[in-house]
Structures are given as C-alpha cells and as structure tokens.
Design a protein around this motif. Structure first.
Motif, PDB file in Angstrom:
ATOM      1  N   GLU A 174       0.816  -1.215   0.000  1.00  0.00           N
ATOM      2  CA  GLU A 174       0.000   0.000   0.000  1.00  0.00           C
ATOM      3  C   GLU A 174       0.846   1.260   0.000  1.00  0.00           C
ATOM      4  OE1 GLU A 174      -2.651  -0.477   3.324  1.00  0.00           O
ATOM      5  OE2 GLU A 174      -4.301  -1.065   2.000  1.00  0.00           O
ATOM      6  N   ASN A 175       2.002   1.247   0.675  1.00  0.00           N
ATOM      7  CA  ASN A 175       2.816   2.460   0.679  1.00  0.00           C
ATOM      8  C   ASN A 175       3.815   2.507  -0.469  1.00  0.00           C
ATOM      9  OD1 ASN A 175       5.112   0.937   1.366  1.00  0.00           O
ATOM     10  ND2 ASN A 175       4.853   1.284   3.552  1.00  0.00           N
ATOM     11  N   GLY A 176       3.738   1.523  -1.372  1.00  0.00           N
ATOM     12  CA  GLY A 176       4.534   1.583  -2.599  1.00  0.00           C
ATOM     13  C   GLY A 176       5.983   1.190  -2.437  1.00  0.00           C
ATOM     14  N   THR A 177       6.369   0.623  -1.281  1.00  0.00           N
ATOM     15  CA  THR A 177       7.781   0.269  -1.099  1.00  0.00           C
ATOM     16  C   THR A 177       8.133  -1.075  -1.718  1.00  0.00           C
ATOM     17  OG1 THR A 177       7.278  -0.705   1.062  1.00  0.00           O
ATOM     18  CG2 THR A 177       7.952   1.596   1.026  1.00  0.00           C
ATOM     19  N   TYR A 178       7.106  -1.829  -2.145  1.00  0.00           N
ATOM     20  CA  TYR A 178       7.407  -3.125  -2.769  1.00  0.00           C
ATOM     21  C   TYR A 178       7.391  -2.966  -4.279  1.00  0.00           C
ATOM     22  CZ  TYR A 178       7.524  -8.095  -3.712  1.00  0.00           C
ATOM     23  OH  TYR A 178       7.902  -9.334  -4.155  1.00  0.00           O
ATOM     24  N   LEU A 179       8.506  -3.254  -4.900  1.00  0.00           N
ATOM     25  CA  LEU A 179       8.600  -3.218  -6.359  1.00  0.00           C
ATOM     26  C   LEU A 179       8.633  -4.652  -6.873  1.00  0.00           C
ATOM     27  CD1 LEU A 179      11.237  -0.387  -6.853  1.00  0.00           C
ATOM     28  CD2 LEU A 179       8.767  -0.237  -7.109  1.00  0.00           C
ATOM     29  N   PRO A 180       7.679  -5.019  -7.714  1.00  0.00           N
ATOM     30  CA  PRO A 180       7.635  -6.411  -8.186  1.00  0.00           C
ATOM     31  C   PRO A 180       8.882  -6.777  -8.966  1.00  0.00           C
ATOM     32  CG  PRO A 180       6.076  -5.052  -9.410  1.00  0.00           C
ATOM     33  CD  PRO A 180       6.597  -4.206  -8.286  1.00  0.00           C
ATOM     34  N   LYS A 181       9.313  -8.025  -8.784  1.00  0.00           N
ATOM     35  CA  LYS A 181      10.505  -8.516  -9.472  1.00  0.00           C
ATOM     36  C   LYS A 181      10.087  -9.245 -10.746  1.00  0.00           C
ATOM     37  CE  LYS A 181      12.655  -9.235  -4.971  1.00  0.00           C
ATOM     38  NZ  LYS A 181      11.441  -8.864  -4.234  1.00  0.00           N
ATOM     39  N   GLU A 182      11.050  -9.611 -11.525  1.00  0.00           N
ATOM     40  CA  GLU A 182      10.780 -10.343 -12.758  1.00  0.00           C
ATOM     41  C   GLU A 182      11.564 -11.646 -12.702  1.00  0.00           C
ATOM     42  OE1 GLU A 182      11.788  -8.974 -16.968  1.00  0.00           O
ATOM     43  OE2 GLU A 182       9.722  -8.293 -16.768  1.00  0.00           O
ATOM     44  N   ASP A 183      10.989 -12.622 -11.984  1.00  0.00           N
ATOM     45  CA  ASP A 183      11.619 -13.935 -11.844  1.00  0.00           C
ATOM     46  C   ASP A 183      11.119 -14.862 -12.952  1.00  0.00           C
ATOM     47  OD1 ASP A 183      12.762 -13.116  -9.361  1.00  0.00           O
ATOM     48  OD2 ASP A 183      10.829 -13.498  -8.412  1.00  0.00           O
ATOM     49  N   VAL A 184      11.903 -15.888 -13.201  1.00  0.00           N
ATOM     50  CA  VAL A 184      11.465 -16.941 -14.118  1.00  0.00           C
ATOM     51  C   VAL A 184      10.633 -17.928 -13.302  1.00  0.00           C
ATOM     52  CG1 VAL A 184      12.205 -18.739 -15.694  1.00  0.00           C
ATOM     53  CG2 VAL A 184      13.530 -16.627 -15.500  1.00  0.00           C
ATOM     54  N   VAL A 185       9.342 -18.052 -13.648  1.00  0.00           N
ATOM     55  CA  VAL A 185       8.409 -18.824 -12.823  1.00  0.00           C
ATOM     56  C   VAL A 185       7.686 -19.859 -13.683  1.00  0.00           C
ATOM     57  CG1 VAL A 185       6.409 -18.720 -11.301  1.00  0.00           C
ATOM     58  CG2 VAL A 185       8.081 -16.847 -11.300  1.00  0.00           C
ATOM     59  N   ASP A 186       7.733 -21.099 -13.239  1.00  0.00           N
ATOM     60  CA  ASP A 186       6.967 -22.181 -13.858  1.00  0.00           C
ATOM     61  C   ASP A 186       5.599 -22.220 -13.169  1.00  0.00           C
ATOM     62  OD1 ASP A 186       5.807 -24.585 -14.592  1.00  0.00           O
ATOM     63  OD2 ASP A 186       7.722 -25.654 -14.657  1.00  0.00           O
ATOM     64  N   LEU A 187       4.543 -21.802 -13.870  1.00  0.00           N
ATOM     65  CA  LEU A 187       3.236 -21.665 -13.241  1.00  0.00           C
ATOM     66  C   LEU A 187       2.660 -23.008 -12.813  1.00  0.00           C
ATOM     67  CD1 LEU A 187       1.544 -18.871 -15.386  1.00  0.00           C
ATOM     68  CD2 LEU A 187       2.651 -18.690 -13.152  1.00  0.00           C
ATOM     69  N   GLY A 188       2.872 -24.069 -13.607  1.00  0.00           N
ATOM     70  CA  GLY A 188       2.382 -25.380 -13.201  1.00  0.00           C
ATOM     71  C   GLY A 188       3.027 -25.827 -11.907  1.00  0.00           C
ATOM     72  N   ALA A 189       4.345 -25.652 -11.783  1.00  0.00           N
ATOM     73  CA  ALA A 189       5.061 -26.034 -10.565  1.00  0.00           C
ATOM     74  C   ALA A 189       4.653 -25.153  -9.403  1.00  0.00           C
ATOM     75  CB  ALA A 189       6.571 -25.954 -10.799  1.00  0.00           C
ATOM     76  N   LEU A 190       4.401 -23.869  -9.683  1.00  0.00           N
ATOM     77  CA  LEU A 190       4.007 -22.955  -8.615  1.00  0.00           C
ATOM     78  C   LEU A 190       2.650 -23.364  -8.040  1.00  0.00           C
ATOM     79  CD1 LEU A 190       4.583 -19.286  -8.174  1.00  0.00           C
ATOM     80  CD2 LEU A 190       2.188 -19.955  -8.262  1.00  0.00           C
ATOM     81  N   CYS A 191       1.707 -23.741  -8.890  1.00  0.00           N
ATOM     82  CA  CYS A 191       0.394 -24.197  -8.402  1.00  0.00           C
ATOM     83  C   CYS A 191       0.547 -25.457  -7.553  1.00  0.00           C
ATOM     84  CB  CYS A 191      -0.544 -24.454  -9.572  1.00  0.00           C
ATOM     85  SG  CYS A 191      -1.100 -22.940 -10.399  1.00  0.00           S
TER      86      CYS A 191
END
Length: 877
Positions: free
Chosen positions: A398-415
């Motif tokens: 909410e205060n904007g201090t988190y900046l999203p990263k760009e990781d390599v993510v396997d969505l099937g494995a993540l689920c």
C-alpha cells in the motif's frame, strides 16, 4: 619700457611641443569657437591636418548635427569658466566616420586671467565604446539571465533572457529597485545583503534566490554570481549578476528530496513495524511456550498422584456407628455384612479404591481440559502471528515500497507448490483438485514471491471456510498472438458457504467477515476463526500489482464491444477452457485486481460436484511475458515443488545448541527438540544453551553440534544481569558447580530420550539451575545472530569441519533479512513463535542444501549428517 619674455616664450614653446607630441588628441578654440590648437594625435585620429582645421569652427565643421547643441553647450560653459570633465562626444573624420572622444574641456586664460578660449585634452575611446557595445549585445543575447544594478540598487541592466523568464520587459525594470519590486518578501533581506556586499567589493558566487514572475505565482529559481562593476578608474559603479535558471533542476531536486523523505519515512515505518512485529512475536512465542509448560506441569503433577491417607480414613471410620458404616458401604456398592471392625476395614479399602479411581478420572479429564485451553491459546496466538505477517505485506504494497521482481516462474510447478503448502490445512472431508499446466509447459516472467503468496492466500481462505466438498486450483493460458506474451488465468474455487451479494463489495477489505479473534466456545477450529482477516485484502493488492505490471491492455474490437458491452466475466470450466465465451469476451471485460463470483458459475460447479455449499470463485487474469527459451529448463528444476521422495527420519545422537537471550524462548526451543525426540524412537538429543553469540562461538570451538538455533537480536544488558546474578549466588554460596563439565568447564548438556515424563522432568530441572552453568564474559551480547553464524562458519573453515545446520530464530523475517542471513551462512529461518512442524519442515526442506554444502552426506537411501552417525532423512518407500 621693455620686458624680457625670453623665458616665457621658451616655456610656451615647450608647452607647444608637449601638446603637439602628446599621445592623446588635444585641440583648442578661441572665444569664437574657431580652432587654434590641433596636435599631431588629433591629426592621426581625425585624418584632418592642422592646416585643414585651423581657423574653422569646431562644432559646425567637425561635429555631426545631432550632437552639435550639447557639444556647443560644453564649450560655452568652459568659456564662462565652468569646466567639464569626462565629456563624451563624437568627432567626424576626414573619411566621414565618427570617432568617440572622452574630453576634459578646460578654460584657457592669458597672463591677466582673461578667458581667451578653451583647450580640450581628449582620449580616443572608439575601441572601448565598440567593445562595450559588443559586450552589451552579448549580454542581451545571452542564454542566461543577466541583470545589474547601480549604486542605489536600481536596475540598469536587464537582458532579453531575464525578460523572457520573468515576463518583465527591460522598460518595466530599468530604474526600479531590484529588491523591492522583483524579489519575494521572504528573500529580500538575503538578496539585499548580497548586493550590499558586492557594492563593497565582496563578490558572491552560486547564490540561489527566486525571481518573481509577472504573469503567474510561479517563482523562477536563479543561481547567481554577483560581481562588482567598476569604471575605468576602478571605482565601484554597481553590481552585475550573471545567473542560471535552475527552476527545472530545482523542481526535480525538490521532487527527489520529497521522494527520498517519503522513502525514508516509509523505511522508518517499515523498520518500526518490523521491530514492533519482532517484539510482538516474542511475546506471543513466550505465551505459547508458557501455555505448553502449564499443560505439561499439570499433567506431571497428576501423574505423580496424591497419597491416600489410610490412617486418617481409619480414624474417621471407627468413629462412625454400624448403621452409618453400612449406609456408606451401600452407597459405594460394597458388602455391608460383618462386625464393625470388618466394616471399618472394608470402608477404608473401598474409599482407597474410590480415591484412586477418582484420581485417574481427574488425570484423564484435567489434561484434556488444559490441552483444549492451551490449544485455543495456540490458535489465538498463531492467528495473531498470521495477521501480523499479512499486515506487514499489505503495508509494503500500500505504501509503494514493494517493487515487483521479474523472476522466471513455472506456473504449473508454482500451483503444485501452493497445493503442497496449503493442502494440509484443508479439513478431512475436503478434496483438493489441481488443474494446471504440466511443469515446464507454461514458464513466465513474474514475481515468484507475490504470485505464490497470492495463490496461498486464496487457498488459505478456501480452507478456512470449506468444511466439505472440494477446493479447485485452476491455471491456464490463452495463447496470445505474440509468442512472447501469455494471457494467464489463476483461480481458486471452493464449495464453502459462499459470499452474500451484499458482502461481495466489502469482502476484499480487511477483517470484513467473522471476527478478528477465534472463538473459544466453538469446537470446530476452522469455524472458530472464520474471519477473512487481511488475507483477501493482501491477495487483491497483489492482483492489482501483477495486473499493472503484466503488460499492455488487450485491444478490443469495436464490433465485438457493441455485441456484448456488459458481458459478465467467467472463469471457464476445467475441461473446456473457453467453450462458453465466444470471442474471449470474458477476458476482455476483466479489470485489474481480484475478480469474485459467488455462487460459482454452473460449469465450475460441475467440476466441483454437488457436495458442499454454493461456493466462491476468486481469480486473477493478467498478461505475462513468456520466459526466454533458454531459461525454461533451469526454471523447471528451480520451481518444481519437492518431489516427496524423502521423509524425515531422525535416528542416532543429535547435538543441539540453542542460543537466545530469553530463558522462556530457550526452554520453548528445547521443548521442540524434546517433542522431536519423543516422536522418533531411535533419536537421542544432547542440548546446550547459550545466552549470546559470543558464548555460542566459544562453545563451538570445543563442542561439535549438528544443529544450532540462533536468536537474531541478543542483549548485552541481559548478559550483564546474568553475570551479576551469578556473582550474587556465588557470594551467598548458592552457585552450583556440579552443573559444569569437568572436561571443558562449560555447562553439562541436557539429554532427551524416549521417556516423555523423564524428558520433561530433566528439562525443568536443567532450566531451574541453568544460570549456574552460564558464564558470560565482558562484551557478551553485542554480536547479533547472523554475525555469530558468520563466526561459526569461519571457525568451521579454519578447523576443516563440515558445516553445522544453523537456523536463525527471529520474529523479523522480512525478505531483506532473509538475504542477509543467507549471505552470512544461515541454513534457514525459524519464525517466532516456532512450532514443531516448523522445525521438522526446516530440517526436511533443507536436505538438498545440506547435501550441497557438505553438512550432510548420502549413504544408500539415507541422508546422514557429515559429523557422527545422525540420520536426518530417508527415501520414501
């Protein structure tokens, strides 16, 4: 009568020679204005010879018409005895050009003092005038504001750039006070002081001040060099300022400063929150530990039992009459026949039996009651910890201090990983379905931590509200025309009670369903704490962040938009992805953030089955970049959840060091290892405690450990207090030296085996006298946890020992802290308050790391610590 004028004539001839050879134009006129003196320099300057000018009228013949009146006035005044100095006027040369002359017009008199003419000694200033004019052109055309003031502070220089910046023309500023008319009131004293100093010859460089703007309230920030202005004699005549318009850079600098201040405030807030969070977790951990100890103490006391006083019972029975004895025996269901002594003996025996049975019943009931209370206490405390976790994450987003990263993510494995993490939280009557791509088939660039947290929060919410039926994890991609992008849907559906239409707008706010504290009077733990808490609010924030960073919006065809302007977005069924959504209308109608539907649509309900309630469907649809082809294979290894090929199997002797500056926490961790020992029949544990990082490093020099738990924030004042307490006990002859090892002088270890009661009794006795075995040294407590782990790692390298498994134990588990701990050699983090499952998971999940860094070795199907014969895990059979 004569007069010798030889000397006078000689003097006049000398004067004539001096005038004629002077390096300045000198000319003179008689009382009629006719030229009678014209020296050689005047000839050179004007190109007119003496013969050309002698007897001619100076003003009429050699001055341009537009200047004749003022030149004539100067000569007329000089003929009247009023001399003029530094008078500028132009002479016309023979070629018709103008020569600028700076003249001192002096009255010429005879020996009786009569005015006989005017002589002018001049200076050719044509070059200087030309130079000044060039300077003036340069100033006026300069791409920087330049302005000047005279000795009175009135503007006498105002170039075009100054006019353009301020909107004030030169005609509006010349002759007006710079400070009073063009500087804002609050800056006037400072600007006036700078000008005053420059007029005294003290120049100022890089002075910043604002100029007013004629057409708006906007101020122009000027960075000025204030330089003293002098005439040809060196006399101060004013101040000139060469400036630089820094309005834009000042605005940027101000914006940067505001941003830095905001970031500093946010960082300070985050730091304060982290510290508060850490302290609250310490308190909650202490409460949990004390609750466990209360339950254990009561149970041990009951097991020890209370002796039946047979002598007192006999005395009471003898005082009873025979009828009373028989009545008492009848109530106890015992034979009432016989003499009084026999009846007395029989009643004593019956009451002894009754007392024993009643004690056993109390032993059965009371521990259960205490356990119920402590379990509820644990639920409340864990609920508080989970809420704190989510609140910190919400605050960062909410205060904007988190900046999203760009990781390599396997969505099937993540689920699959999300299912593995949250599956155990589902109730027994609930089935979990995962409908997601095969690992390696859908690999994208996104924030791994955020996305996993999004899915686990949705699953946690579903687990909390679903008591029967199914929970569905759904993930799919709609192929985009570009091979570099994928339109991704991530959803969780359940068969819970659903969300009423009136509540659907409020449900994504914090604490909008149920109560913030679990209820003690509800036996169902899930029902007792059915509050959305802050988890869905966090999931919605994450969805918004991922949507905003997911790529450009999908273009909508105008014809399609006319066909279904208000199409309701629906998540497709698991079997046929978009069968009910022609032209992908559901996708095009989506907004950023979480989407919600309750009850679930018919096709999803078909997948979930008829059991359970109307259900809730929550999903995110966003565009994600596909990961480069070269990173897919690496990601499959990295993202694939644990393959469940190993199980935790602890066997052998485990040496443990617990480091914390609170005895309650040391005993809490010791209790975890005690319970670990009781769950593993072939495990023995020897446990030491230390109250500081320095104490821990001294212990590791002489004793070898398999596992170390290290508190992060340690206390020098606590070590000093322990030292003072030990000294007082020594003076009072109460310090027990039998707690120390005769081999190395450190405290004897606490040992755990399979017997539960003996373990508890030994642990209580150990901590009752623990202070006798602690020996803090001056300076102990200054080292923080990760520094102590670093020191242990350095010691292991020097002694060529395999790495000890070192866990940071802390309530402050921000991502930056995890990175810092890892960089200093930590094997992982145990959160406060730690549960037995946390310790077991940390040991099992860490096995690949332990094998990689040499802490453990593979022997057949088993994983063993490299030091000793301690087995950690085994192959799942």
């Amino acid at each position: 009568i004569g007069q010798d004028i030889t000397a006078r004539v000689a003097q006049e001839q000398e004067y004539s020679r001096l005038i004629d050879t002077a390096n300045a134009p000198i000319f003179g006129v008689n009382v009629n204005g006719l030229i009678n003196v014209w020296n050689k320099n005047a000839e050179t300057v004007t190109e007119f010879s003496r013969e050309d000018t002698k007897g001619k009228n100076l003003v009429r013949d050699f001055i341009r018409e537009e200047h004749r009146d003022r030149v004539q006035e100067v000569f007329t005044k000089a003929l009247a005895g009023d001399e003029t100095a530094n008078f500028e006027f132009p002479l016309v040369t023979k070629a018709g050009k103008s020569v600028e002359i700076l003249l001192n017009a002096t009255t010429r008199r005879d020996e009786q003092g009569n005015v006989i003419g005017v002589v002018g000694i001049g200076q050719d200033i044509t070059a200087r005038i030309a130079q000044e004019q060039e300077y003036s052109r340069l100033i006026d055309s300069a791409n920087a504001p330049i302005f000047g003031v005279d000795m009175n502070g009135d503007v006498n220089v105002w170039n075009v750039c100054s006019a353009n910046l301020t909107g004030f023309l030169a005609s509006e500023t010349l002759g007006n006070s710079l400070v009073d008319n063009f500087i804002t009131p609050q800056y006037r004293p400072m600007v006036a002081e700078v000008i005053s100093r420059a007029l005294r010859g003290i120049e100022t460089a890089n002075f910043e001040f604002p100029l007013m703007n004629k057409t708006s309230t906007k101020l122009i920030s000027i960075l000025l060099n204030a330089t003293t202005r002098r005439d040809e004699t060196g006399k101060v005549v004013g101040v000139v300022g060469i400036g630089q318009d820094i309005s834009e850079s000042r605005a940027k600098q101000d914006a940067i400063m505001k941003q830095r201040e905001a970031e500093a405030a946010q960082a300070a807030q985050a730091t304060i929150s982290a510290h508060v969070y850490h302290e609250i977790r310490n308190v909650v951990g202490a409460v949990l530990a004390l609750a466990e100890r209360v339950s254990e103490t009561v149970e041990l006391s009951l097991l020890a039992g209370s002796p039946f006083d047979a002598e007192e019972a006999t005395k009471l029975a003898k005082r009873m009459k025979v009828e009373e004895l028989r009545g008492a025996l009848t109530s106890l269901g015992t034979d009432t026949q016989g003499t009084k002594p026999l009846l007395v003996e029989r009643l004593v025996d019956a009451r002894k039996t009754e007392s024993s049975q009643r004690g056993q019943q109390m032993m059965q009931r009371l521990p259960d009651a205490v356990r119920k209370l402590t379990e509820h206490q644990r639920v409340v405390c864990q609920h508080a910890v989970n809420t704190l976790n989510d609140m910190l994450d919400v605050a960062k987003i909410e205060n904007g201090t988190y900046l999203p990263k760009e990781d390599v993510v396997d969505l099937g494995a993540l689920c699959a990983r999300a299912a593995e993490l949250q599956g155990p939280r589902l109730q027994h009557a609930v089935e979990l379905i995962v409908d997601a791509p095969q690992p390696g088939s859908l690999v994208v660039l996104t924030d791994r931590v955020l996305l996993l947290q999004f899915m686990t929060n949705l699953l946690s919410n579903a687990a909390k509200f679903t008591s029967t039926g199914k929970v569905l994890i759904f993930c799919a991609a709609l192929e985009h025309s570009s091979s570099s992008m994928a339109d991704v849907v991530l959803a969780v559906a359940d068969t819970g009670p659903g969300i009423a239409p009136a509540q659907q707008k409020r449900v994504l706010m914090a604490f909008t369903t149920g109560d913030a504290v679990p209820h003690e009077d509800l036996s169902d733990t899930a029902a007792a704490s059915r509050s959305t808490g802050i988890g869905l609010r966090l999931a919605d924030l994450i969805a918004n962040v991922l949507s905003l960073h997911g790529g450009p919006e999908v273009e909508v065809d105008e014809d399609e938009e006319m066909k279904e302007p208000d199409a309701l977005p629906r998540v497709p069924s698991a079997t046929n992805l978009y069968e009910h959504t022609p032209q992908r209308r559901w996708w095009r109608a989506l907004r950023t953030g979480i989407q919600l539907e309750s009850p679930v649509c018919p096709d999803v309900k078909t997948t979930l089955g008829s059991r359970g309630g109307p259900g809730t469907l929550l999903w995110l649809a966003t565009r994600m970049k596909r990961a480069p082809a070269g990173s897919v294979e690496d990601t499959m290894v990295e993202e694939r959840p644990s393959d469940n090929t190993r199980v935790l199997k602890l066997r052998g002797k485990m040496r443990v060091l617990v480091v914390d500056d609170q005895r309650t926490m040391r005993q809490m961790v010791a209790t975890l290892f005690q319970r670990l020992c009781q769950e593993n029949a072939g495990l023995e544990i020897e446990l030491d405690t230390a109250i500081s990082g320095e104490h821990a490093t001294r212990l590791t020099r002489v004793r070898r450990y398999h596992v170390v738990t290290m508190d992060q924030q340690l206390s020098e004042s606590y070590c000093s207090a322990v030292s003072a307490a030990r000294e007082k006990k020594r003076q009072d002859n109460e310090l027990k030296t039998d707690t120390l090892s005769p081999i190395d002088g450190f405290a004897l270890s606490l040992t755990f085996g399979p017997d539960r009661i003996q373990n508890a009794q030994k642990r209580l006795a150990y901590f009752e006298r623990e202070i006798d075995g602690q020996a803090p040294e001056p300076g102990d407590g200054t080292m923080v946890g990760h520094e102590a782990i670093r020191a242990i790692r350095d010691l292991e390298v020097r002694q060529k020992r395999p790495p000890t498994v070192c866990f940071n134990l802390t309530g402050n588990i921000l991502e930056a802290d995890r990175r810092q701990y890892s960089a200093n050699g930590s094997s992982g983090v145990l959160p406060k308050p730690a549960k037995l499952s946390d310790l077991k998971n940390a040991l099992l999940d860490g096995v690949p790391t332990f094998l990689a860094n040499g802490s453990c070795v593979q022997r057949g199907n088993g994983v063993f610590h490299a030091f000793g014969e301690l087995q950690i895990a085994d192959r799942r059979r």
